[in-house]
Enzyme design. Sequence first.
Site, PDB file in Angstrom:
ATOM      1  N   LYS A  22       0.906  -1.044  -0.017  1.00 16.46           N
ATOM      2  CA  LYS A  22       0.091   0.115  -0.003  1.00 16.46           C
ATOM      3  C   LYS A  22       0.854   1.242   0.132  1.00 16.46           C
ATOM      4  O   LYS A  22       0.644   2.306  -0.698  1.00 16.46           O
ATOM      5  CB  LYS A  22      -0.804  -0.062   1.407  1.00 16.46           C
ATOM      6  CG  LYS A  22      -1.632   1.305   1.488  1.00 16.46           C
ATOM      7  CD  LYS A  22      -2.401   1.219   2.835  1.00 16.46           C
ATOM      8  CE  LYS A  22      -1.752   1.569   4.053  1.00 16.46           C
ATOM      9  NZ  LYS A  22      -1.250   2.837   4.443  1.00 16.46           N
ATOM     10  N   ASN A  23       1.981   1.233   0.755  1.00 16.19           N
ATOM     11  CA  ASN A  23       2.596   2.370   1.084  1.00 16.19           C
ATOM     12  C   ASN A  23       3.942   2.693  -0.135  1.00 16.19           C
ATOM     13  O   ASN A  23       4.510   3.794   0.008  1.00 16.19           O
ATOM     14  CB  ASN A  23       3.346   2.427   2.324  1.00 16.19           C
ATOM     15  CG  ASN A  23       2.384   2.555   3.672  1.00 16.19           C
ATOM     16  OD1 ASN A  23       1.189   2.982   3.297  1.00 16.19           O
ATOM     17  ND2 ASN A  23       2.790   2.463   4.738  1.00 16.19           N
ATOM     18  N   ARG A  99      -4.422  10.828   4.282  1.00 16.03           N
ATOM     19  CA  ARG A  99      -2.953  11.302   4.580  1.00 16.03           C
ATOM     20  C   ARG A  99      -2.182  11.618   3.282  1.00 16.03           C
ATOM     21  O   ARG A  99      -1.794  12.676   2.983  1.00 16.03           O
ATOM     22  CB  ARG A  99      -2.468  10.621   5.480  1.00 16.03           C
ATOM     23  CG  ARG A  99      -0.832  11.123   5.676  1.00 16.03           C
ATOM     24  CD  ARG A  99      -0.622  12.245   6.656  1.00 16.03           C
ATOM     25  NE  ARG A  99       0.522  12.703   6.772  1.00 16.03           N
ATOM     26  CZ  ARG A  99       0.829  13.845   7.308  1.00 16.03           C
ATOM     27  NH1 ARG A  99       0.046  14.638   7.763  1.00 16.03           N
ATOM     28  NH2 ARG A  99       2.302  14.059   7.462  1.00 16.03           N
ATOM     29  N   CYS A 123      -5.228   8.298   9.334  1.00 18.41           N
ATOM     30  CA  CYS A 123      -5.498   7.476  10.618  1.00 18.41           C
ATOM     31  C   CYS A 123      -5.160   8.560  11.562  1.00 18.41           C
ATOM     32  O   CYS A 123      -4.217   9.424  11.574  1.00 18.41           O
ATOM     33  CB  CYS A 123      -4.838   6.294  10.886  1.00 18.41           C
ATOM     34  SG  CYS A 123      -5.461   5.000   9.944  1.00 18.41           S
ATOM     35  N   ARG A 128       0.515  14.562  12.888  1.00 19.82           N
ATOM     36  CA  ARG A 128       0.965  14.654  11.671  1.00 19.82           C
ATOM     37  C   ARG A 128       1.317  15.591  10.914  1.00 19.82           C
ATOM     38  O   ARG A 128       0.310  16.094  10.057  1.00 19.82           O
ATOM     39  CB  ARG A 128      -0.186  13.600  10.811  1.00 19.82           C
ATOM     40  CG  ARG A 128      -0.036  12.354  11.667  1.00 19.82           C
ATOM     41  CD  ARG A 128      -0.919  11.108  10.729  1.00 19.82           C
ATOM     42  NE  ARG A 128      -0.051  10.485  10.016  1.00 19.82           N
ATOM     43  CZ  ARG A 128      -0.304   9.611   9.257  1.00 19.82           C
ATOM     44  NH1 ARG A 128      -1.642   8.870   9.162  1.00 19.82           N
ATOM     45  NH2 ARG A 128       0.570   8.875   8.318  1.00 19.82           N
ATOM     46  N   ASP A 319       4.396   0.633  12.074  1.00 21.13           N
ATOM     47  CA  ASP A 319       3.271  -0.093  11.654  1.00 21.13           C
ATOM     48  C   ASP A 319       3.002  -1.485  11.944  1.00 21.13           C
ATOM     49  O   ASP A 319       1.917  -2.041  11.445  1.00 21.13           O
ATOM     50  CB  ASP A 319       3.364  -0.053   9.877  1.00 21.13           C
ATOM     51  CG  ASP A 319       3.204   1.281   9.397  1.00 21.13           C
ATOM     52  OD1 ASP A 319       2.997   2.196  10.109  1.00 21.13           O
ATOM     53  OD2 ASP A 319       3.599   1.618   8.254  1.00 21.13           O
ATOM     54  N   ILE A 341       7.475   7.220  16.994  1.00 17.50           N
ATOM     55  CA  ILE A 341       7.282   7.656  15.575  1.00 17.50           C
ATOM     56  C   ILE A 341       6.150   8.754  15.830  1.00 17.50           C
ATOM     57  O   ILE A 341       6.188   9.867  15.395  1.00 17.50           O
ATOM     58  CB  ILE A 341       6.809   6.960  14.284  1.00 17.50           C
ATOM     59  CG1 ILE A 341       8.317   5.905  14.200  1.00 17.50           C
ATOM     60  CG2 ILE A 341       6.679   7.496  13.091  1.00 17.50           C
ATOM     61  CD1 ILE A 341       9.659   6.518  13.474  1.00 17.50           C
ATOM     62  N   ARG A 411      -8.532  -0.314   5.275  1.00 13.67           N
ATOM     63  CA  ARG A 411      -7.772   0.640   4.275  1.00 13.67           C
ATOM     64  C   ARG A 411      -6.421   0.075   3.937  1.00 13.67           C
ATOM     65  O   ARG A 411      -5.675   0.657   3.102  1.00 13.67           O
ATOM     66  CB  ARG A 411      -7.504   1.960   5.419  1.00 13.67           C
ATOM     67  CG  ARG A 411      -8.589   2.484   5.848  1.00 13.67           C
ATOM     68  CD  ARG A 411      -8.277   3.632   6.801  1.00 13.67           C
ATOM     69  NE  ARG A 411      -7.562   4.782   6.273  1.00 13.67           N
ATOM     70  CZ  ARG A 411      -7.532   5.959   6.603  1.00 13.67           C
ATOM     71  NH1 ARG A 411      -8.281   6.330   7.336  1.00 13.67           N
ATOM     72  NH2 ARG A 411      -6.699   6.601   5.878  1.00 13.67           N
TER      73      ARG A 411
HETATM   74  N1  EPU Z   1       6.386  14.648  10.455  1.00 13.58           N
HETATM   75  C1  EPU Z   1       6.652  16.026  10.893  1.00 13.58           C
HETATM   76  N2  EPU Z   1       6.526  16.971   9.733  1.00 13.58           N
HETATM   77  C2  EPU Z   1       6.190  16.488   8.702  1.00 13.58           C
HETATM   78  C3  EPU Z   1       6.097  15.146   8.286  1.00 13.58           C
HETATM   79  C4  EPU Z   1       6.171  14.284   9.184  1.00 13.58           C
HETATM   80  O1  EPU Z   1       6.593  16.293  12.148  1.00 13.58           O
HETATM   81  O2  EPU Z   1       6.195  17.492   7.748  1.00 13.58           O
HETATM   82  C5  EPU Z   1       6.349  13.625  11.759  1.00 13.58           C
HETATM   83  C6  EPU Z   1       5.153  12.931  11.697  1.00 13.58           C
HETATM   84  O3  EPU Z   1       4.102  13.725  12.560  1.00 13.58           O
HETATM   85  C7  EPU Z   1       5.657  11.861  12.376  1.00 13.58           C
HETATM   86  C8  EPU Z   1       6.865  11.434  11.843  1.00 13.58           C
HETATM   87  O4  EPU Z   1       7.391  12.911  11.370  1.00 13.58           O
HETATM   88  O5  EPU Z   1       5.621  11.707  13.799  1.00 13.58           O
HETATM   89  C9  EPU Z   1       7.078  10.485  10.621  1.00 13.58           C
HETATM   90  O6  EPU Z   1       6.097  10.602   9.757  1.00 13.58           O
HETATM   91  P1  EPU Z   1       6.278  10.471   8.252  1.00 13.58           P
HETATM   92  O7  EPU Z   1       6.255  11.664   7.460  1.00 13.58           O
HETATM   93  O8  EPU Z   1       7.337   9.384   8.201  1.00 13.58           O
HETATM   94  O9  EPU Z   1       5.222   9.431   7.938  1.00 13.58           O
HETATM   95  P2  EPU Z   1       3.969   9.368   6.794  1.00 13.58           P
HETATM   96  O10 EPU Z   1       4.812   9.560   5.606  1.00 13.58           O
HETATM   97  O11 EPU Z   1       2.913  10.390   7.025  1.00 13.58           O
HETATM   98  C10 EPU Z   1       4.404   7.050   6.331  1.00 13.58           C
HETATM   99  C11 EPU Z   1       3.378   5.833   6.087  1.00 13.58           C
HETATM  100  C12 EPU Z   1       2.886   5.293   7.507  1.00 13.58           C
HETATM  101  C13 EPU Z   1       3.912   4.895   8.325  1.00 13.58           C
HETATM  102  C14 EPU Z   1       5.160   6.248   8.324  1.00 13.58           C
HETATM  103  C15 EPU Z   1       6.356   5.830   9.196  1.00 13.58           C
HETATM  104  C16 EPU Z   1       2.465   6.048   4.049  1.00 13.58           C
HETATM  105  C17 EPU Z   1       1.228   6.424   3.101  1.00 13.58           C
HETATM  106  N3  EPU Z   1       2.346   6.025   5.298  1.00 13.58           N
HETATM  107  O12 EPU Z   1       3.387   8.036   6.721  1.00 13.58           O
HETATM  108  O13 EPU Z   1       2.024   4.136   7.369  1.00 13.58           O
HETATM  109  O14 EPU Z   1       3.351   4.730   9.665  1.00 13.58           O
HETATM  110  O15 EPU Z   1       5.387   6.535   6.972  1.00 13.58           O
HETATM  111  O16 EPU Z   1       6.769   4.742   8.595  1.00 13.58           O
HETATM  112  O17 EPU Z   1       3.257   5.610   3.563  1.00 13.58           O
HETATM  113  C18 EPU Z   1       0.157   2.935   7.898  1.00 13.58           C
HETATM  114  O18 EPU Z   1       0.675   2.099   6.855  1.00 13.58           O
HETATM  115  O19 EPU Z   1      -0.513   2.348   8.804  1.00 13.58           O
HETATM  116  C19 EPU Z   1       0.974   4.080   8.141  1.00 13.58           C
HETATM  117  C20 EPU Z   1       0.315   5.009   8.828  1.00 13.58           C
END
Ligand code: EPU
Length: 432
Positions: A22-23, A99, A123, A128, A319, A341, A411
């Site tokens: 998915k990701n 997201r 979620c 975030r 995850d 995280i 999801r």
């Molecule tokens: N963060 C910031 N500022 C930003 C972006 C992120 O402070 O501009 C913080 C977030 O709040 C969080 C941390 O950095 O505390 C990590 O967030 P990240 O940006 O790495 O996560 P994401 O890109 O929103 C993806 C996956 C998530 C997975 C995370 C961490 C996708 C679509 N989603 O999210 O997947 O948990 O990376 O590995 O790729 C899931 O599949 O259940 C899921 C939530």
Amino acid sequence: MKVLEIHGGKPLIGDVCIGGAKNSSMPIIIASILSKKESIIHNIPHVLDVTNLLKILTDIGVSLTIDGNHTENPSKAIRVSSVNVTSEVLNSKLTSQIRTSILLLGPLLAKNGYAKIARPGGCDIGERKIDLHIMAMERLGAKVIETEHYIEASAVGGRLVGNTITFPAISVGATENAIMASVLAHGTTILENIAIEPEIDDLVNFLNKSGANISKTHERTLTVTGVEELHGCSYYIMPDRIEAATYAMLAAITNGEIKMHHCDFSIFEYLLDVFESVGIEIESFVSPDGISGVVARRSSFGLKPFHIETNPYPLFPTDIQPQLMSLLAITNGKSSIVENIFENRLQHAVELQKLGANIHIDGRKASITGVNTFGGGVVKSSDLRAGAALILAACSTKEKTTVEQAEFIDRGYQTITKNLQRFGCDVKVFYK
Ligand code: EPU
């Protein structure tokens, strides 16, 4: 509301086809709009987040065709063609559901020089923030205005310009957005302190196959040399390592055996030490038709308590933290989990407590004292992976467990109910 009623307590045994990740599907489908030519993306999982993303893309003028007859593995191939794509993603009903809609910012800016996007949802596992996404766009020469409801960005001079971007913290999404924004930028971009999840390599491989010029110059550094255009390609998405790890933990918690197809041992390598420590055994096998897969079961020495923290790849992923918590909750001895995280990703602990788990939460730390088994009860899944954790708990106990808000689980897990039934689990679905 979708509800699952589960009578577990039996070892779950059977075969499952692991879907495409998915990701990586979501960023790769989004990245394909950078090209004016058609891309064919294979192994897209049939999950709700992807369905919602496809709705958003159709809404902004992307032409999508879904191919294939997938009786065995419901993963699909999607043809994406993006000749005239509007830069305004204003349907907040859709963007608030996923997201990943924020990942449209970089590609639309790179393609059209302008983007206006309704704020993303997703979620409820933490604040975030999107500051790192915005910072990356600004470093590439965009002027960004944020309001309560929208993010609006324009490339000064109409085209983004390469620059060095050093991320102050590791973010998967901000890394992906910066990569997609910089492939068509004028000049060279250096991205430092990037996330290195395998899904990011998948995105980079897809873009390079489409004509981008991205190379890894250090473990956490990418150099992107901007090109004039991309030509599209045919690409096969990597297997979903989180789905696969979830099934491995399901096999271990029920003392069953699950054979996973369409994936190989390599997607488990970063987890092997942890899995070995907690008592999950992973082995590769080759089926009679010569295709390799992975089989998972509980180790012969049983489950063992463990202390672990979540961190960016290649360390233990957030995850599968909820699913591991279910396992440790019925493992004799004292365990702990620290969630580094997302600040609000321990909500499942409260639900597991309702099923009889002995878990004490202090900030980001869960201290767990193993009990013999979960009792039944009524619980609510608060997000996708929390829902998976509740399924694991429910499958491990003879008592009846009712999991409410199970739509969250759809999801990210394709045909999970059918898979559970095939493994021998008594699970019923109803809506209320
Ligand atoms: N963060 C910031 N500022 C930003 C972006 C992120 O402070 O501009 C913080 C977030 O709040 C969080 C941390 O950095 O505390 C990590 O967030 P990240 O940006 O790495 O996560 P994401 O890109 O929103 C993806 C996956 C998530 C997975 C995370 C961490 C996708 C679509 N989603 O999210 O997947 O948990 O990376 O590995 O790729 C899931 O599949 O259940 C899921 C939530």
